[in-house]
Scaffold this motif. Structure first.
Motif, PDB file in Angstrom:
ATOM      1  N   THR A  29       0.825  -1.205   0.000  1.00  0.00           N
ATOM      2  CA  THR A  29       0.000   0.000   0.000  1.00  0.00           C
ATOM      3  C   THR A  29       0.862   1.259   0.000  1.00  0.00           C
ATOM      4  O   THR A  29       0.342   2.369   0.094  1.00  0.00           O
ATOM      5  N   ASP A  30       2.185   1.096  -0.078  1.00  0.00           N
ATOM      6  CA  ASP A  30       3.087   2.240  -0.150  1.00  0.00           C
ATOM      7  C   ASP A  30       3.776   2.271  -1.520  1.00  0.00           C
ATOM      8  O   ASP A  30       3.287   1.673  -2.471  1.00  0.00           O
ATOM      9  N   GLU A  31       4.917   2.921  -1.616  1.00  0.00           N
ATOM     10  CA  GLU A  31       5.604   3.105  -2.896  1.00  0.00           C
ATOM     11  C   GLU A  31       6.646   2.025  -3.186  1.00  0.00           C
ATOM     12  O   GLU A  31       7.561   2.246  -3.982  1.00  0.00           O
ATOM     13  N   THR A  32       6.522   0.866  -2.563  1.00  0.00           N
ATOM     14  CA  THR A  32       7.509  -0.201  -2.742  1.00  0.00           C
ATOM     15  C   THR A  32       7.761  -0.517  -4.218  1.00  0.00           C
ATOM     16  O   THR A  32       8.904  -0.556  -4.673  1.00  0.00           O
ATOM     17  N   ALA A  33       6.709  -0.763  -4.972  1.00  0.00           N
ATOM     18  CA  ALA A  33       6.858  -1.179  -6.370  1.00  0.00           C
ATOM     19  C   ALA A  33       7.538  -0.103  -7.204  1.00  0.00           C
ATOM     20  O   ALA A  33       8.470  -0.383  -7.971  1.00  0.00           O
ATOM     21  N   ALA A  34       7.101   1.131  -7.061  1.00  0.00           N
ATOM     22  CA  ALA A  34       7.663   2.226  -7.857  1.00  0.00           C
ATOM     23  C   ALA A  34       9.136   2.446  -7.540  1.00  0.00           C
ATOM     24  O   ALA A  34       9.966   2.655  -8.442  1.00  0.00           O
ATOM     25  N   LEU A  35       9.488   2.382  -6.264  1.00  0.00           N
ATOM     26  CA  LEU A  35      10.876   2.603  -5.860  1.00  0.00           C
ATOM     27  C   LEU A  35      11.779   1.454  -6.319  1.00  0.00           C
ATOM     28  O   LEU A  35      12.922   1.672  -6.722  1.00  0.00           O
ATOM     29  N   ALA A  36      11.267   0.233  -6.260  1.00  0.00           N
ATOM     30  CA  ALA A  36      12.050  -0.919  -6.731  1.00  0.00           C
ATOM     31  C   ALA A  36      12.313  -0.812  -8.225  1.00  0.00           C
ATOM     32  O   ALA A  36      13.422  -1.081  -8.710  1.00  0.00           O
ATOM     33  N   GLU A  37      11.290  -0.411  -8.964  1.00  0.00           N
ATOM     34  CA  GLU A  37      11.427  -0.266 -10.412  1.00  0.00           C
ATOM     35  C   GLU A  37      12.414   0.849 -10.759  1.00  0.00           C
ATOM     36  O   GLU A  37      13.269   0.695 -11.645  1.00  0.00           O
ATOM     37  N   LYS A  38      12.345   1.938 -10.050  1.00  0.00           N
ATOM     38  CA  LYS A  38      13.248   3.060 -10.276  1.00  0.00           C
ATOM     39  C   LYS A  38      14.696   2.673  -9.981  1.00  0.00           C
ATOM     40  O   LYS A  38      15.629   3.163 -10.633  1.00  0.00           O
ATOM     41  N   ALA A  39      14.885   1.774  -9.010  1.00  0.00           N
ATOM     42  CA  ALA A  39      16.233   1.326  -8.644  1.00  0.00           C
ATOM     43  C   ALA A  39      16.795   0.309  -9.638  1.00  0.00           C
ATOM     44  O   ALA A  39      17.966  -0.066  -9.531  1.00  0.00           O
ATOM     45  N   GLY A  40      15.956  -0.164 -10.569  1.00  0.00           N
ATOM     46  CA  GLY A  40      16.455  -1.059 -11.604  1.00  0.00           C
ATOM     47  C   GLY A  40      15.959  -2.481 -11.558  1.00  0.00           C
ATOM     48  O   GLY A  40      16.439  -3.331 -12.310  1.00  0.00           O
ATOM     49  N   ALA A  41      14.991  -2.762 -10.695  1.00  0.00           N
ATOM     50  CA  ALA A  41      14.455  -4.123 -10.607  1.00  0.00           C
ATOM     51  C   ALA A  41      13.320  -4.323 -11.600  1.00  0.00           C
ATOM     52  O   ALA A  41      12.625  -3.379 -11.980  1.00  0.00           O
ATOM     53  N   LYS A  42      13.137  -5.563 -11.999  1.00  0.00           N
ATOM     54  CA  LYS A  42      11.930  -5.957 -12.719  1.00  0.00           C
ATOM     55  C   LYS A  42      10.880  -6.226 -11.646  1.00  0.00           C
ATOM     56  O   LYS A  42      11.107  -7.022 -10.736  1.00  0.00           O
TER      57      LYS A  42
END
Length: 231
Positions: A41-54
């Protein structure tokens, strides 16, 4: 050269997920990093993607085991590394787990964290997990609940699907050991968020105890059925 995939299940880990992803992406052996966002419910997905993860997103929160099953299904590596999302910069220590697999010295490695000198709980969950592993395999392990592991593709194919909830690691160790795979515990200097002796910590450990007990009960039934492997 063998390909290494890192799979990280994550639920509401916005505070540390980016640092965790960046740390493992810096490892020369790592070819891909997959974060499975377990309906955060937080920004986990967006931050992971920005850091370079799929990033793979689950539509509803399904727990660690289900997230890992989803993640490894999309992993292409000959070696698959399982890491918690809250390791931060210390996730770079995963290299110590990867190298023994690449060198052919082990089939599965398990991170053994340094002692913090603090008592988070009463050791009931860890004691149950150790006893269960000893009962099914004869192995004496130090870190039965460690979620930081590297597995060869051969091991992975033999242990899937992962158990539900917090029973993942115990079932993984038991299944791999009973198949005759070489398991090594590796000392690492990793750090993650610890549960304390507060209400939240006791609730968390209560869920862990429940899941480990249920997993051991299922394994007792599964491994004693006629026609199942027995070691």
């Amino acid at each position: 050269m063998k390909r290494v995939s890192v799979v990280i299940p994550a639920y509401n880990e916005a505070a540390r997920i980016a640092a965790t992803v960046r740390a493992v992406r810096e490892l020369p052996e790592v070819a891909e990093v997959i974060v499975v966002d377990d309906a955060s419910t937080d920004e986990t997905a967006a931050l992971a993607e920005k850091a370079g993860a799929k990033v793979l997103r689950l539509p509803a929160n399904r727990g660690k085991g289900a997230a890992l099953n989803h993640g490894v299904a999309g992993a292409s590596g000959d070696v698959v590394v399982l890491l918690d999302a809250d390791l931060g910069e210390s996730a770079r220590e995963a290299r110590a787990l990867i190298l023994p697999i690449l060198r052919g010295e082990a089939d599965m490695t398990v991170a053994r964290f340094p002692s913090t000198g603090k008592k988070a709980g009463f050791g009931l969950v860890k004691g149950l997990a150790r006893a269960g592993i000893r009962y099914f395999t004869g192995l004496e392990v130090t870190a039965p609940l460690s979620g930081q592991r590297a597995l060869s593709r051969e091991v992975l194919q033999c242990v899937l699907p992962f158990a539900r909830g917090y029973g993942v690691e115990v079932a993984l160790t038991i299944r791999a050991a009973r198949k005759g795979f070489r398991i090594r515990e590796i000392p690492v200097v990793m750090r993650h968020r610890e549960t304390g002796r507060d209400l939240g910590g006791f609730i968390h450990r209560g869920r862990q105890f429940r899941d480990v007990l249920l997993t051991l009960s299922r394994l007792l039934f599964e491994l004693r059925r006629p026609g199942r492997e027995s070691g």
